[in-house]
Scaffold this motif. Structure first.
Motif, PDB file in Angstrom:
ATOM      1  N   LEU A 242      -4.017  10.685   7.784  1.00  0.00           N
ATOM      2  CA  LEU A 242      -4.605   9.352   7.708  1.00  0.00           C
ATOM      3  C   LEU A 242      -3.482   8.341   7.547  1.00  0.00           C
ATOM      4  N   ALA A 243      -3.560   7.255   8.299  1.00  0.00           N
ATOM      5  CA  ALA A 243      -2.607   6.156   8.175  1.00  0.00           C
ATOM      6  C   ALA A 243      -3.354   4.945   7.637  1.00  0.00           C
ATOM      7  N   ILE A 244      -2.800   4.316   6.607  1.00  0.00           N
ATOM      8  CA  ILE A 244      -3.474   3.228   5.899  1.00  0.00           C
ATOM      9  C   ILE A 244      -2.554   2.020   5.869  1.00  0.00           C
ATOM     10  N   GLY A 245      -2.988   0.912   6.427  1.00  0.00           N
ATOM     11  CA  GLY A 245      -2.221  -0.326   6.397  1.00  0.00           C
ATOM     12  C   GLY A 245      -2.667  -1.181   5.229  1.00  0.00           C
ATOM     13  N   THR A 246      -1.719  -1.720   4.480  1.00  0.00           N
ATOM     14  CA  THR A 246      -2.057  -2.418   3.243  1.00  0.00           C
ATOM     15  C   THR A 246      -1.479  -3.829   3.179  1.00  0.00           C
ATOM     16  N   ILE A 247      -2.194  -4.667   2.399  1.00  0.00           N
ATOM     17  CA  ILE A 247      -1.752  -6.031   2.097  1.00  0.00           C
ATOM     18  C   ILE A 247      -1.158  -6.023   0.695  1.00  0.00           C
ATOM     19  N   ALA A 248      -0.057  -6.726   0.517  1.00  0.00           N
ATOM     20  CA  ALA A 248       0.631  -6.756  -0.772  1.00  0.00           C
ATOM     21  C   ALA A 248      -0.260  -7.311  -1.875  1.00  0.00           C
ATOM     22  N   ASP A 249       0.089  -6.968  -3.116  1.00  0.00           N
ATOM     23  CA  ASP A 249      -0.641  -7.451  -4.277  1.00  0.00           C
ATOM     24  C   ASP A 249      -0.412  -8.960  -4.437  1.00  0.00           C
ATOM     25  N   TYR A 250      -1.168  -9.552  -5.323  1.00  0.00           N
ATOM     26  CA  TYR A 250      -1.079 -10.983  -5.586  1.00  0.00           C
ATOM     27  C   TYR A 250       0.365 -11.423  -5.835  1.00  0.00           C
ATOM     28  N   THR A 251       0.731 -12.533  -5.241  1.00  0.00           N
ATOM     29  CA  THR A 251       2.000 -13.255  -5.378  1.00  0.00           C
ATOM     30  C   THR A 251       3.171 -12.606  -4.660  1.00  0.00           C
ATOM     31  N   ILE A 252       3.019 -11.415  -4.067  1.00  0.00           N
ATOM     32  CA  ILE A 252       4.144 -10.798  -3.362  1.00  0.00           C
ATOM     33  C   ILE A 252       3.801 -10.623  -1.880  1.00  0.00           C
ATOM     34  N   THR A 253       4.810 -10.373  -1.051  1.00  0.00           N
ATOM     35  CA  THR A 253       4.628 -10.337   0.401  1.00  0.00           C
ATOM     36  C   THR A 253       4.814  -8.963   1.028  1.00  0.00           C
ATOM     37  N   GLN A 254       5.396  -8.012   0.288  1.00  0.00           N
ATOM     38  CA  GLN A 254       5.760  -6.733   0.906  1.00  0.00           C
ATOM     39  C   GLN A 254       4.587  -5.750   0.950  1.00  0.00           C
ATOM     40  N   GLY A 255       3.979  -5.622   2.140  1.00  0.00           N
ATOM     41  CA  GLY A 255       2.944  -4.626   2.370  1.00  0.00           C
ATOM     42  C   GLY A 255       3.541  -3.372   2.979  1.00  0.00           C
ATOM     43  N   GLY A 256       2.702  -2.517   3.563  1.00  0.00           N
ATOM     44  CA  GLY A 256       3.236  -1.300   4.163  1.00  0.00           C
ATOM     45  C   GLY A 256       2.168  -0.390   4.723  1.00  0.00           C
ATOM     46  N   VAL A 257       2.593   0.848   5.014  1.00  0.00           N
ATOM     47  CA  VAL A 257       1.713   1.878   5.571  1.00  0.00           C
ATOM     48  C   VAL A 257       1.814   3.129   4.706  1.00  0.00           C
ATOM     49  N   ALA A 258       0.676   3.642   4.270  1.00  0.00           N
ATOM     50  CA  ALA A 258       0.629   4.916   3.550  1.00  0.00           C
ATOM     51  C   ALA A 258       0.205   6.001   4.524  1.00  0.00           C
ATOM     52  N   ILE A 259       0.962   7.091   4.575  1.00  0.00           N
ATOM     53  CA  ILE A 259       0.624   8.251   5.407  1.00  0.00           C
ATOM     54  C   ILE A 259       0.139   9.355   4.471  1.00  0.00           C
ATOM     55  N   TYR A 260      -1.121   9.753   4.631  1.00  0.00           N
ATOM     56  CA  TYR A 260      -1.721  10.753   3.737  1.00  0.00           C
ATOM     57  C   TYR A 260      -2.071  12.014   4.515  1.00  0.00           C
ATOM     58  N   ASP A 261      -1.672  13.163   3.963  1.00  0.00           N
ATOM     59  CA  ASP A 261      -1.960  14.462   4.566  1.00  0.00           C
ATOM     60  C   ASP A 261      -3.095  15.128   3.780  1.00  0.00           C
ATOM     61  N   PRO A 262      -4.317  15.177   4.324  1.00  0.00           N
ATOM     62  CA  PRO A 262      -5.431  15.788   3.598  1.00  0.00           C
ATOM     63  C   PRO A 262      -5.232  17.275   3.322  1.00  0.00           C
ATOM     64  N   ALA A 263      -4.424  17.945   4.145  1.00  0.00           N
ATOM     65  CA  ALA A 263      -4.222  19.389   3.965  1.00  0.00           C
ATOM     66  C   ALA A 263      -3.365  19.682   2.734  1.00  0.00           C
ATOM     67  N   THR A 264      -2.373  18.842   2.477  1.00  0.00           N
ATOM     68  CA  THR A 264      -1.459  19.082   1.349  1.00  0.00           C
ATOM     69  C   THR A 264      -1.670  18.119   0.191  1.00  0.00           C
ATOM     70  N   ASN A 265      -2.488  17.090   0.423  1.00  0.00           N
ATOM     71  CA  ASN A 265      -2.735  16.040  -0.574  1.00  0.00           C
ATOM     72  C   ASN A 265      -1.454  15.257  -0.899  1.00  0.00           C
ATOM     73  N   GLU A 266      -0.537  15.183   0.054  1.00  0.00           N
ATOM     74  CA  GLU A 266       0.702  14.441  -0.130  1.00  0.00           C
ATOM     75  C   GLU A 266       0.608  13.084   0.555  1.00  0.00           C
ATOM     76  N   MET A 267       1.253  12.086  -0.061  1.00  0.00           N
ATOM     77  CA  MET A 267       1.239  10.733   0.468  1.00  0.00           C
ATOM     78  C   MET A 267       2.652  10.170   0.512  1.00  0.00           C
ATOM     79  N   GLU A 268       2.956   9.468   1.588  1.00  0.00           N
ATOM     80  CA  GLU A 268       4.240   8.782   1.728  1.00  0.00           C
ATOM     81  C   GLU A 268       3.968   7.318   2.044  1.00  0.00           C
ATOM     82  N   PHE A 269       4.663   6.418   1.354  1.00  0.00           N
ATOM     83  CA  PHE A 269       4.470   4.990   1.589  1.00  0.00           C
ATOM     84  C   PHE A 269       5.699   4.410   2.283  1.00  0.00           C
ATOM     85  N   ILE A 270       5.463   3.635   3.343  1.00  0.00           N
ATOM     86  CA  ILE A 270       6.555   3.077   4.150  1.00  0.00           C
ATOM     87  C   ILE A 270       6.419   1.555   4.171  1.00  0.00           C
ATOM     88  N   GLU A 271       7.469   0.862   3.759  1.00  0.00           N
ATOM     89  CA  GLU A 271       7.493  -0.594   3.878  1.00  0.00           C
ATOM     90  C   GLU A 271       7.867  -0.922   5.327  1.00  0.00           C
TER      91      GLU A 271
END
Length: 489
Positions: A242-271
């Motif tokens: 699963l690839a998830i695109g995100t909007i930064a939290d309040y007052t900041i600008t740096q969002g990113g993409v989270a890559i989640y592997d349902p088979a291993t339950n591992e997640m990597e976040f990429i700015e």
């Protein structure tokens, strides 16, 4: 300003007096958590040291010389005489708008009791001195809520509310709710491996709904604490992840993409794009395509002037391209909407009232249609992506300026499907039905065999393939193509 253990004050967000102290919830520069600072109104001085990792805007009232506040690791109590802060074994979660009451007919809560309504509409009672709390199901009849996200799977609709903590599973044939489940304000919903995945605001947390599971929905991870992400506005299935695109939290600008592997339950976040958040995702042949917005969390100001398109190799974890494709329309391109892979092999997107397609190799614009005008000066903040999808017949459905249209990807002829309904943010397709919403109302438009653009001066929809028996040569809507094998009968 108060002296902090790290960083400086960025925002004094909210404050409340308890006794002669004022507790102020703050955001800072040079730190990732929110925190409380305390002002002594008798001496007009700041109490030394902040209360870190705040999780809630307000303290409780005074109970036996103490006030209670919430942090990410549970509630703490503050001694109003000595200013000492100590942890408790209670974790109420976010506290907003509660108060102290004395109950005459409840044996479980005899002294001053903190009472608050939760985000789900339930009532929470807390006996802080005795570390005791209890949740009572809400009894008030809820009103309708705006649809924040939806997914159509065959004849079933999964929807999440903007306000309230209850989502629904809805039968589109009988028009009845078949199931309800506890869920937050989802920004996106997808189905993968027989399970439904929800990505929720404000904690930017991924939840999974398993029709065969006992814990539903189950929370998998949150991006708020670890990566300061708040609004998950897009999520797709990208191969076996699963690839998830995100909007930064309040007052900041740096969002990113989270890559989640349902088979291993591992997640990597990429700015993925510096100082920008992600509004659209598409996947093709191992390549993840991402689109961005220059706008970040509310309260922030854009650092960049142009949104970007990114190509990312998911196997090698390398960025293959980042840039802003040239468009014929004049004006700053500050946000891309969603992305979709078309039957022509191109990557399609929508920006304001503009639809265009990009070559998947070069990301150059190869087709463009200004449907409803192009001007990002009309927005002060824009992070909710305009919808874009293809149906099984190869027709493009998109919502330029949140107005649903059907579009022929070859001729770029188009037809307004809104029927005059304004502000249609979400769009889903199932079979010959197209679903979109306005606030809390769901609409359906059915595609028929006679379906064609509504304007007389535009070419009709077409889907013509010419094959030559024994040859690899072909024409697709008049465009030369080559088959993998010769055509045969």
């Amino acid at each position: 300003p108060p002296k902090l253990s790290q960083g400086t004050i960025k925002t004094y967000y909210s404050g409340q007096a308890v006794g002669d102290k004022i507790f102020i919830w703050c955001e800072g520069v040079g730190r990732t958590d929110t925190f409380y600072v305390v002002l002594d109104t008798k001496t007009d001085t700041w109490i030394e040291g902040e209360i870190s990792n705040a999780n809630g805007l307000y303290p409780s009232g005074e109970i036996d010389g103490f006030t209670y506040l919430t942090t990410m690791s549970g509630n703490v109590k503050f001694n109003l005489k000595t200013n000492e802060v100590t942890p408790t074994s209670v974790d109420t979660g976010t506290m907003r708008g509660g108060g102290l009451v004395t109950l005459n007919e409840n044996a479980d809560f005899k002294g001053l009791t903190y009472a608050v309504a939760t985000f789900s509409g339930d009532v929470m009672l807390v006996d802080f001195p005795n570390n005791h709390m209890k949740l009572y199901p809400g009894v008030l009849q809820g009103s309708n809520s705006k649809i924040s996200a939806m997914l159509v799977d065959g004849d079933t609709l999964y929807a999440s509310p903007m306000i309230g903590g209850e989502g629904v599973q809805f039968d589109l044939n009988t028009k009845t709710v078949t199931k309800k489940y506890k869920i937050g304000q989802s920004g996106s919903i997808v189905k993968y491996g027989g399970k439904i995945y929800f990505m929720d605001y404000p904690s930017c947390d991924l939840k999974v709904y398993d029709p065969n599971g006992s814990e539903n929905p189950k929370s998998l991870f949150s991006l708020l604490e670890t990566h300061r992400q708040s609004r998950p506005n897009t999520m797709i299935v990208a191969g076996d992840k699963l690839a998830i695109g995100t909007i930064a939290d309040y007052t900041i600008t740096q969002g990113g993409v989270a890559i989640y592997d349902p088979a291993t339950n591992e997640m990597e976040f990429i700015e993925m794009v510096k100082n920008q958040s992600i509004t659209g995702l598409a996947y093709k042949d191992g390549i993840l395509y991402a689109s961005s917005t220059v706008y970040g969390g509310l309260g922030s100001r854009p650092v960049e002037t142009e949104a970007k398109i990114v190509k990312y190799n998911m196997r090698t974890k390398q960025k293959l391209y980042e840039g802003t494709p040239d468009i014929a329309a004049s004006g700053d391109l500050r946000m891309f909407g969603g992305l979709a892979v078309g039957p022509d092999g191109n990557i399609w997107t929508v920006a304001d009232g503009l639809i265009f397609a990009m070559d998947p190799e070069t990301c150059k614009v190869v087709k463009e249609k200004n449907i409803l005008g192009f001007d990002f000066n009309r927005y002060t903040n824009s992070t909710t992506p305009f919808a874009i999808k293809f149906d099984s017949q190869g027709i493009l459905y998109a919502s330029p300026r949140n107005q649903p249209h059907a579009i022929d990807p070859y001729t770029l002829a188009h037809k307004d499907l809104s029927g005059g309904v304004p502000n249609c943010e979400k769009l889903e397709i199932s079979g010959d039905s197209i679903y979109f919403n306005n606030e809390m109302t769901l609409y359906r438009v059915k595609r028929t065999d006679a379906f064609a653009p509504g304007k007389d001066n535009e070419e009709p929809f077409r889907d013509t393939v010419n094959l030559l028996v024994g040859s690899k040569k072909a024409l697709v809507n008049g465009e030369k193509k080559e088959l993998d094998v010769p055509a045969f009968t």
